[in-house]
Design a protein around this motif. Structure first.
Motif, short mmCIF file in Angstrom:
data_model
loop_
_atom_site.label_atom_id
_atom_site.label_comp_id
_atom_site.label_asym_id
_atom_site.label_seq_id
_atom_site.Cartn_x
_atom_site.Cartn_y
_atom_site.Cartn_z
N GLY A 188 40.87 43.83 41.89
CA GLY A 188 41.33 45.08 41.31
C GLY A 188 41.10 45.05 39.81
O GLY A 188 40.01 44.75 39.33
N LYS A 189 42.15 45.30 39.06
CA LYS A 189 42.06 45.25 37.60
C LYS A 189 42.67 43.97 37.03
O LYS A 189 42.82 43.85 35.81
N GLU A 190 43.01 43.04 37.93
CA GLU A 190 43.68 41.81 37.50
C GLU A 190 42.75 40.61 37.51
O GLU A 190 41.76 40.56 38.25
N LEU A 191 43.11 39.62 36.71
CA LEU A 191 42.45 38.33 36.71
C LEU A 191 43.50 37.27 37.01
O LEU A 191 44.63 37.33 36.49
N TYR A 226 49.31 30.08 41.27
CA TYR A 226 48.42 31.00 40.56
C TYR A 226 49.09 31.53 39.31
O TYR A 226 50.32 31.43 39.16
N TYR A 227 48.29 32.11 38.44
CA TYR A 227 48.81 32.66 37.20
C TYR A 227 47.98 33.87 36.82
O TYR A 227 46.74 33.83 36.89
N THR A 228 48.64 34.96 36.44
CA THR A 228 47.94 36.19 36.08
C THR A 228 47.50 36.13 34.61
O THR A 228 48.29 35.77 33.73
N LEU A 229 46.24 36.50 34.38
CA LEU A 229 45.67 36.42 33.05
C LEU A 229 45.31 37.79 32.51
O LEU A 229 45.13 38.74 33.26
N SER A 230 45.14 37.85 31.21
CA SER A 230 44.47 39.00 30.59
C SER A 230 43.10 38.52 30.16
O SER A 230 42.89 37.31 29.94
N ALA A 231 42.17 39.43 30.04
CA ALA A 231 40.81 39.05 29.65
C ALA A 231 40.80 38.38 28.28
O ALA A 231 39.96 37.51 28.01
N GLU A 232 41.74 38.75 27.43
CA GLU A 232 41.78 38.22 26.07
C GLU A 232 42.07 36.71 26.02
O GLU A 232 41.58 36.01 25.13
N TYR A 247 36.01 40.17 43.99
CA TYR A 247 36.04 41.18 45.04
C TYR A 247 35.03 42.28 44.70
O TYR A 247 34.77 42.57 43.52
N SER A 248 34.50 42.89 45.73
CA SER A 248 33.44 43.88 45.53
C SER A 248 33.90 45.08 44.72
O SER A 248 33.09 45.73 44.05
N ASP A 249 35.19 45.42 44.78
CA ASP A 249 35.70 46.58 44.05
C ASP A 249 36.47 46.18 42.79
O ASP A 249 37.20 46.99 42.22
N ALA A 250 36.32 44.94 42.34
CA ALA A 250 37.05 44.46 41.17
C ALA A 250 36.50 45.08 39.89
O ALA A 250 35.31 45.40 39.78
N ASP A 251 37.38 45.24 38.93
CA ASP A 251 36.98 45.69 37.60
C ASP A 251 36.37 44.50 36.86
O ASP A 251 37.06 43.54 36.53
N THR A 252 35.07 44.55 36.62
CA THR A 252 34.38 43.42 35.98
C THR A 252 33.98 43.74 34.54
O THR A 252 33.08 43.11 33.98
N SER A 253 34.65 44.72 33.95
CA SER A 253 34.31 45.09 32.57
C SER A 253 34.54 43.94 31.60
O SER A 253 33.90 43.89 30.53
N TYR A 254 35.42 43.00 31.94
CA TYR A 254 35.67 41.85 31.07
C TYR A 254 34.39 41.04 30.83
O TYR A 254 34.23 40.39 29.79
N GLN A 255 33.46 41.10 31.79
CA GLN A 255 32.22 40.33 31.65
C GLN A 255 31.30 40.90 30.57
O GLN A 255 30.34 40.24 30.16
N GLU A 256 31.59 42.11 30.14
CA GLU A 256 30.77 42.75 29.10
C GLU A 256 31.32 42.50 27.70
O GLU A 256 30.71 42.92 26.71
#
Length: 301
Positions: A188-191, A226-232, A247-256
Motif C-alpha cells: 500500500g502506502k506503507e514501508l 516488524y517495524y513501520t518505516l517512513s521513506a525518510e 506488492y503489485s499495487d504498492a506506492d513505489t514513489s519512494y524509489q524516485e
C-alpha cells in the motif's frame, strides 16, 4: 438352457461379493483414525486424509506433502505461488460454514485465532496452530505428523537445511561475513522492515543462510517481528544488501527520491526484489521459491 445360466449367475454373485469386499475395505481405510497430539490436546484425525480444508497459512505445507486440498482461505487462494495447485480448489471462509460443509472435508486445519471453532469441529476434526509458536521447519514436521507424512516432512527439512547451508556459505564467502541484509516491504502506502521470523524470506536469510541484520533493524524489529518505516528514515535501516518485497499495487514513489537513490545498497546494485503477493508464507513451496531468488540475487546463478 437352465444349466447354461447357472454359471452366469454364479459369476454375478462372485463379482458382487468381491465388489462389496473392496468397498468395505475402502470404507475401513477411509474411516481409520489416529490420535494427533495437538496444541489443545489429543484429537482423532483421519489416518489418510483425503479432503482437507485449510483456514490458515499452512496451505503450502499440505500441498508439498501431496495431500488433497478442497478448500482454502482467501490469502492462499490469491497466492500466485499456489496458482496451479489451487486452480480447482474452492475459496472458503471460517464464517461461511455452509460452504465448508458442502465440501465434505475429513480434516480442517486452522489458526488458533479462528472464528467459529466449535462449529467447525462439528463439521470435521479441526486442528489449530498458533502462528510462530514453533520455528518454520518444526512447523512443517508437525503438519507432517498430522497428515501421517512425518518421515517425508523430516526428509525435506534435512535436505533443505543442507542445501541452504551450503548456499549460505557461498554467499558469505562472496559478500563477506560482516555484510548486512535488510528485508523491507512496500505494501500500500506503507514501508516495513522485518526481523528474523516474519516470512518474506527472513527465516531463510537470517536463520538458515546465517546472514547478518543491521543493528537498527535488530533494535526495532527483531522482538516485534516488524517495524513501520517512513521513506525518510529508510537509509537508517538499510543493510549492505536489501531484499525488497513489493506488492503489485504498492506506492513505489519512494524509489524516485534522492533519499532512496543515495542508499549505498541501491547505488551499488545490491537490491534483490521479489513479489510481495505470496511472500508472507513460509511453507516449503514458498521457501524453495525464495531460496532460488536469493541464490540468484547474491550469487548470480
Amino acid at each position: 438352457m437352465k444349466k447354461r445360466l447357472i454359471p452366469y449367475f454364479l459369476l454375478l454373485i462372485l463379482v458382487s461379493a468381491c465388489s462389496n469386499a473392496d468397498a468395505t475395505k475402502e470404507d475401513n481405510t477411509s474411516d481409520e483414525t489416529v490420535t494427533y497430539q495437538s496444541e489443545t490436546g489429543p484429537i482423532e484425525v483421519p489416518a489418510d486424509p483425503q479432503r482437507v480444508v485449510i483456514l490458515s497459512g499452512y496451505t503450502g505445507n499440505v500441498i508439498h506433502l501431496g495431500v488433497n486440498v478442497v478448500g482454502v482461505d482467501t490469502w492462499s487462494k490469491n497466492n500466485p505461488t499456489f496458482a496451479e495447485e489451487l486452480k480447482d480448489v474452492e475459496e472458503v471462509s471460517e464464517d461461511n460454514l455452509e460452504k465448508i460443509m458442502e465440501l465434505e472435508p475429513d480434516l480442517i486445519i486452522a489458526l488458533s485465532t479462528v472464528n467459529n471453532l466449535d462449529k467447525l469441529e462439528k463439521i470435521a476434526p479441526t486442528v489449530t496452530y498458533t502462528w510462530g509458536k514453533v520455528d518454520y521447519l518444526t512447523q512443517h514436521i508437525e503438519i507432517g505428523k498430522l497428515l501421517s507424512k512425518e518421515q517425508e516432512a523430516k526428509e525435506w527439512v534435512e535436505d533443505f537445511k543442507q542445501r541452504a547451508g551450503e548456499i549460505g556459505e557461498d554467499i558469505r564467502a562472496k559478500i563477506g561475513e560482516d555484510a548486512t541484509v535488510s528485508v523491507i516491504e512496500a505494501y500500500g502506502k506503507e514501508l516495513y522492515v522485518y526481523g528474523d521470523d516474519f516470512a518474506r524470506g527472513t527465516e531463510i536469510l537470517y536463520q538458515t543462510l546465517n546472514l547478518k541484520m543491521p543493528e537498527k533493524v535488530k533494535e526495532n524489529a527483531l522482538e516485534s517481528g516488524y517495524y513501520t518505516l517512513s521513506a525518510e528514515v529508510l537509509p537508517e535501516f538499510a543493510g549492505d544488501y536489501i531484499v525488497m518485497s513489493k506488492y503489485s499495487d504498492a506506492d513505489t514513489s519512494y524509489q524516485e527520491t534522492d533519499t532512496y537513490k543515495n542508499i549505498p545498497a541501491v547505488k551499488n546494485g545490491n537490491v534483490i526484489e521479489m513479489q510481495g503477493e505470496g511472500a508472507s508464507f513460509n511453507d516449503p513451496v514458498t521457501l524453495e521459491k525464495q531460496l532460488a531468488i536469493f541464490k540468484e540475487g547474491f550469487l548470480g546463478n
